[in-house]
Design a protein around this motif. Structure first.
Motif, PDB file in Angstrom:
ATOM      1  N   GLU A 163       0.826  -1.202   0.000  1.00 33.08           N
ATOM      2  CA  GLU A 163       0.000   0.000   0.000  1.00 33.08           C
ATOM      3  C   GLU A 163       0.866   1.261   0.000  1.00 33.08           C
ATOM      4  OE1 GLU A 163      -3.346  -0.881   2.748  1.00 33.08           O
ATOM      5  OE2 GLU A 163      -3.645   1.292   2.648  1.00 33.08           O
ATOM      6  N   THR A 164       1.891   1.260   0.841  1.00 29.67           N
ATOM      7  CA  THR A 164       2.813   2.413   0.916  1.00 29.67           C
ATOM      8  C   THR A 164       3.501   2.650  -0.419  1.00 29.67           C
ATOM      9  OG1 THR A 164       3.253   1.906   3.226  1.00 29.67           O
ATOM     10  CG2 THR A 164       4.855   3.312   2.129  1.00 29.67           C
ATOM     11  N   ILE A 165       3.964   1.577  -1.037  1.00 35.04           N
ATOM     12  CA  ILE A 165       4.726   1.733  -2.285  1.00 35.04           C
ATOM     13  C   ILE A 165       3.819   2.157  -3.445  1.00 35.04           C
ATOM     14  CG2 ILE A 165       6.244   0.552  -3.957  1.00 35.04           C
ATOM     15  CD1 ILE A 165       7.493   1.287  -1.111  1.00 35.04           C
ATOM     16  N   VAL A 184      -7.916  -6.376  -2.107  1.00 30.98           N
ATOM     17  CA  VAL A 184      -8.331  -5.741  -3.363  1.00 30.98           C
ATOM     18  C   VAL A 184      -9.673  -5.052  -3.136  1.00 30.98           C
ATOM     19  CG1 VAL A 184      -9.113  -6.189  -5.731  1.00 30.98           C
ATOM     20  CG2 VAL A 184      -6.996  -7.215  -4.913  1.00 30.98           C
ATOM     21  N   ARG A 185     -10.590  -5.751  -2.442  1.00 29.35           N
ATOM     22  CA  ARG A 185     -11.894  -5.156  -2.114  1.00 29.35           C
ATOM     23  C   ARG A 185     -11.728  -3.917  -1.250  1.00 29.35           C
ATOM     24  NH1 ARG A 185     -15.645  -9.576  -3.192  1.00 29.35           N
ATOM     25  NH2 ARG A 185     -14.233 -11.313  -3.469  1.00 29.35           N
ATOM     26  N   ARG A 186     -10.916  -4.043  -0.213  1.00 37.33           N
ATOM     27  CA  ARG A 186     -10.737  -2.952   0.742  1.00 37.33           C
ATOM     28  C   ARG A 186     -10.074  -1.730   0.084  1.00 37.33           C
ATOM     29  NH1 ARG A 186      -6.768  -1.121   3.880  1.00 37.33           N
ATOM     30  NH2 ARG A 186      -5.350  -2.700   3.088  1.00 37.33           N
ATOM     31  N   TYR A 187      -9.137  -1.988  -0.819  1.00 41.93           N
ATOM     32  CA  TYR A 187      -8.331  -0.924  -1.391  1.00 41.93           C
ATOM     33  C   TYR A 187      -8.978  -0.253  -2.608  1.00 41.93           C
ATOM     34  CZ  TYR A 187      -3.852   1.376  -2.237  1.00 41.93           C
ATOM     35  OH  TYR A 187      -2.858   2.295  -2.401  1.00 41.93           O
ATOM     36  N   LEU A 188     -10.035  -0.863  -3.134  1.00 41.38           N
ATOM     37  CA  LEU A 188     -10.665  -0.344  -4.353  1.00 41.38           C
ATOM     38  C   LEU A 188     -11.095   1.132  -4.262  1.00 41.38           C
ATOM     39  CD1 LEU A 188     -11.671  -0.759  -7.244  1.00 41.38           C
ATOM     40  CD2 LEU A 188     -13.713  -1.870  -6.321  1.00 41.38           C
ATOM     41  N   PRO A 189     -11.764   1.552  -3.170  1.00 39.89           N
ATOM     42  CA  PRO A 189     -12.147   2.973  -3.095  1.00 39.89           C
ATOM     43  C   PRO A 189     -10.938   3.908  -3.171  1.00 39.89           C
ATOM     44  CG  PRO A 189     -13.268   1.694  -1.397  1.00 39.89           C
ATOM     45  CD  PRO A 189     -12.258   0.775  -2.010  1.00 39.89           C
ATOM     46  N   ASP A 190      -9.837   3.484  -2.569  1.00 40.17           N
ATOM     47  CA  ASP A 190      -8.610   4.273  -2.600  1.00 40.17           C
ATOM     48  C   ASP A 190      -8.056   4.376  -4.018  1.00 40.17           C
ATOM     49  OD1 ASP A 190      -7.953   4.881   0.186  1.00 40.17           O
ATOM     50  OD2 ASP A 190      -5.872   4.736  -0.566  1.00 40.17           O
ATOM     51  N   LEU A 191      -8.112   3.256  -4.724  1.00 39.87           N
ATOM     52  CA  LEU A 191      -7.643   3.250  -6.121  1.00 39.87           C
ATOM     53  C   LEU A 191      -8.476   4.231  -6.933  1.00 39.87           C
ATOM     54  CD1 LEU A 191      -7.205  -0.601  -6.771  1.00 39.87           C
ATOM     55  CD2 LEU A 191      -5.367   1.076  -6.542  1.00 39.87           C
ATOM     56  N   MET A 192      -9.788   4.189  -6.710  1.00 40.70           N
ATOM     57  CA  MET A 192     -10.683   5.060  -7.466  1.00 40.70           C
ATOM     58  C   MET A 192     -10.433   6.521  -7.118  1.00 40.70           C
ATOM     59  SD  MET A 192     -14.037   2.611  -7.257  1.00 40.70           S
ATOM     60  CE  MET A 192     -15.090   3.579  -8.318  1.00 40.70           C
ATOM     61  N   LYS A 193     -10.271   6.783  -5.823  1.00 43.33           N
ATOM     62  CA  LYS A 193     -10.020   8.157  -5.381  1.00 43.33           C
ATOM     63  C   LYS A 193      -8.737   8.707  -6.013  1.00 43.33           C
ATOM     64  CE  LYS A 193      -8.779   9.490  -1.186  1.00 43.33           C
ATOM     65  NZ  LYS A 193      -8.681   8.811   0.104  1.00 43.33           N
ATOM     66  N   LEU A 250     -11.819 -14.564  -5.428  1.00 46.14           N
ATOM     67  CA  LEU A 250     -10.701 -13.701  -5.834  1.00 46.14           C
ATOM     68  C   LEU A 250     -10.908 -13.210  -7.267  1.00 46.14           C
ATOM     69  CD1 LEU A 250      -7.952 -12.380  -5.490  1.00 46.14           C
ATOM     70  CD2 LEU A 250      -6.861 -14.603  -5.844  1.00 46.14           C
ATOM     71  N   ILE A 251     -11.352 -14.116  -8.141  1.00 46.74           N
ATOM     72  CA  ILE A 251     -11.609 -13.714  -9.536  1.00 46.74           C
ATOM     73  C   ILE A 251     -12.612 -12.559  -9.560  1.00 46.74           C
ATOM     74  CG2 ILE A 251     -12.571 -14.444 -11.776  1.00 46.74           C
ATOM     75  CD1 ILE A 251     -11.595 -17.273 -11.189  1.00 46.74           C
ATOM     76  N   ASN A 252     -13.667 -12.682  -8.771  1.00 49.33           N
ATOM     77  CA  ASN A 252     -14.688 -11.628  -8.720  1.00 49.33           C
ATOM     78  C   ASN A 252     -14.097 -10.297  -8.264  1.00 49.33           C
ATOM     79  OD1 ASN A 252     -16.612 -13.417  -9.566  1.00 49.33           O
ATOM     80  ND2 ASN A 252     -17.420 -13.828  -7.509  1.00 49.33           N
ATOM     81  N   ALA A 253     -13.271 -10.348  -7.216  1.00 49.95           N
ATOM     82  CA  ALA A 253     -12.657  -9.119  -6.690  1.00 49.95           C
ATOM     83  C   ALA A 253     -11.767  -8.475  -7.750  1.00 49.95           C
ATOM     84  CB  ALA A 253     -11.846  -9.436  -5.436  1.00 49.95           C
ATOM     85  N   LEU A 254     -11.006  -9.308  -8.449  1.00 47.69           N
ATOM     86  CA  LEU A 254     -10.083  -8.787  -9.470  1.00 47.69           C
ATOM     87  C   LEU A 254     -10.844  -8.187 -10.642  1.00 47.69           C
ATOM     88  CD1 LEU A 254      -7.479 -11.733  -9.511  1.00 47.69           C
ATOM     89  CD2 LEU A 254      -7.229  -9.516  -8.360  1.00 47.69           C
ATOM     90  N   GLU A 255     -11.871  -8.903 -11.083  1.00 46.04           N
ATOM     91  CA  GLU A 255     -12.649  -8.410 -12.229  1.00 46.04           C
ATOM     92  C   GLU A 255     -13.377  -7.119 -11.890  1.00 46.04           C
ATOM     93  OE1 GLU A 255     -14.931 -11.800 -13.540  1.00 46.04           O
ATOM     94  OE2 GLU A 255     -13.272 -12.503 -14.813  1.00 46.04           O
ATOM     95  N   ASN A 256     -13.933  -7.088 -10.683  1.00 45.40           N
ATOM     96  CA  ASN A 256     -14.640  -5.886 -10.246  1.00 45.40           C
ATOM     97  C   ASN A 256     -13.691  -4.679 -10.178  1.00 45.40           C
ATOM     98  OD1 ASN A 256     -16.913  -4.421  -9.177  1.00 45.40           O
ATOM     99  ND2 ASN A 256     -15.907  -4.571  -7.162  1.00 45.40           N
ATOM    100  N   ALA A 257     -12.511  -4.889  -9.617  1.00 43.90           N
ATOM    101  CA  ALA A 257     -11.542  -3.787  -9.493  1.00 43.90           C
ATOM    102  C   ALA A 257     -11.084  -3.309 -10.874  1.00 43.90           C
ATOM    103  CB  ALA A 257     -10.360  -4.226  -8.647  1.00 43.90           C
ATOM    104  N   GLN A 258     -10.913  -4.242 -11.788  1.00 47.42           N
ATOM    105  CA  GLN A 258     -10.486  -3.849 -13.146  1.00 47.42           C
ATOM    106  C   GLN A 258     -11.568  -3.020 -13.815  1.00 47.42           C
ATOM    107  OE1 GLN A 258      -7.499  -6.545 -15.387  1.00 47.42           O
ATOM    108  NE2 GLN A 258      -9.154  -7.904 -14.773  1.00 47.42           N
ATOM    109  N   LYS A 259     -12.806  -3.483 -13.652  1.00 46.66           N
ATOM    110  CA  LYS A 259     -13.921  -2.820 -14.301  1.00 46.66           C
ATOM    111  C   LYS A 259     -14.150  -1.412 -13.740  1.00 46.66           C
ATOM    112  CE  LYS A 259     -18.279  -4.212 -16.285  1.00 46.66           C
ATOM    113  NZ  LYS A 259     -19.445  -3.888 -15.434  1.00 46.66           N
ATOM    114  N   LYS A 260     -14.119  -1.321 -12.390  1.00 45.35           N
ATOM    115  CA  LYS A 260     -14.396  -0.035 -11.743  1.00 45.35           C
ATOM    116  C   LYS A 260     -13.300   1.005 -11.974  1.00 45.35           C
ATOM    117  CE  LYS A 260     -18.244  -0.966  -9.302  1.00 45.35           C
ATOM    118  NZ  LYS A 260     -18.244  -2.038  -8.270  1.00 45.35           N
TER     119      LYS A 260
END
Ligand code: IPE
Ligand code: IPE
Ligand code: MG
Length: 244
Positions: A49-51, A91-100, A118-128
């Motif tokens: 997360e830091t990096i 990935v789920r937890r960090y998604l809002p941060d990625l979007m922000k 895991l596949i669902n989390a990855l696909e969702n993050a890619q899509k969002k």
């Protein structure tokens, strides 16, 4: 030297476009703390997360991180399950941060073999995050360099068989286009933490002219300052690409 001072030494006009990282040493770090290996993976997530944040702040366009290799299935089942679930949760937890932060999340590897959750989390993050372009965070999961090359070869063979490509068109460019990294450029800098000096079946084709930087620090101990040190070191190198 402190973090601020190191940051001031980075030439913002000469940043690597693509940095790849082999995040190694979680288990050995945990051992030094007399804790189970999984504790090291949890601590490792914090470093990741830091990096990511640090790379985004200084303006690195592409960051590729090695999260799980095709060989890591050979670890004890409990560790594999824990790791994959840890990735899924984070990935789920960090998604809002990625979007922000307008970071585009991208995965590569044999994703279809991973647990459904895991596949669902990855696909969702890619899509969002598919519309963002401040930075690409490219995560290699169930990835192997040899698999990537074989997979590209199979794709190309299919195209030749279908008559959509002729053998004489198989060159470095078309081959690269069939690798999992496509259309990303090859990494300029590879960082491996955790003392070992090897590639461990990470990007094989793509690292042909990448500058290699090995840090003795275990991944949970790797800091923003260490990341700056790697970039400063990179900026003092002379890349010749076979020329004089
Ligand atoms: C890197 O740390 C994380 C993954 C490979 C998933 P390790 O788990 O390899 O830690 P060490 O190398 O055993 O210390
Ligand atoms: C490389 O680390 C894979 C990842 C960081 C995901 P390993 O710990 O699996 O590599 P080896 O076994 O030491 O070569
Ligand atoms: Mg390791």
């Amino acid at each position: 030297m402190n973090e601020e001072k190191l940051l001031s030494q980075i030439d913002k006009n000469n940043l690597p476009t693509h940095i790849a990282i082999i995040m190694d040493g979680n288990g050995r770090w945990a051992e030094t703390q007399k804790k189970a290996r999984i504790y090291g993976h949890m601590k490792g997530i914090k470093t990741t997360e830091t990096i990511v944040k640090t790379a985004r702040n200084i303006g690195i366009p592409i960051l590729t991180i090695f999260a799980f290799s095709t060989e890591n299935w050979q670890r004890p089942k409990e560790e594999v399950n824990f790791l994959l679930e840890l990735i899924s949760q984070n990935v789920r937890r960090y998604l809002p941060d990625l979007m922000k932060n307008k970071i585009r999340f991208r995965v590569m590897g044999k994703i279809e073999e991973l647990p459904k959750r895991l596949i669902n989390a990855l696909e969702n993050a890619q899509k969002k995050t598919e519309k963002y372009d401040e930075m690409i965070l490219n995560v290699a999961i169930n990835y192997g360099g040899k698999w990537d090359i074989l997979n590209a070869t199979r794709n190309i063979a299919k195209q030749v068989r279908n008559g959509r490509m002729s053998i004489k068109d198989i060159d470095e460019k078309t081959f690269s286009l069939n690798l999992n990294t496509s259309p990303l450029p090859d990494p300029d800098l590879l960082i491996r933490t955790g003392k070992e000096k090897r590639i461990s079946n990470f990007l094989l084709w793509q690292l042909s002219y990448t500058e290699l930087y090995f840090s003795p620090k275990m991944w949970p101990n790797f800091s923003a300052a260490d990341f700056y040190r790697a970039i400063i070191n990179f900026q003092h190198r002379k890349r010749r690409f076979g020329r004089i």
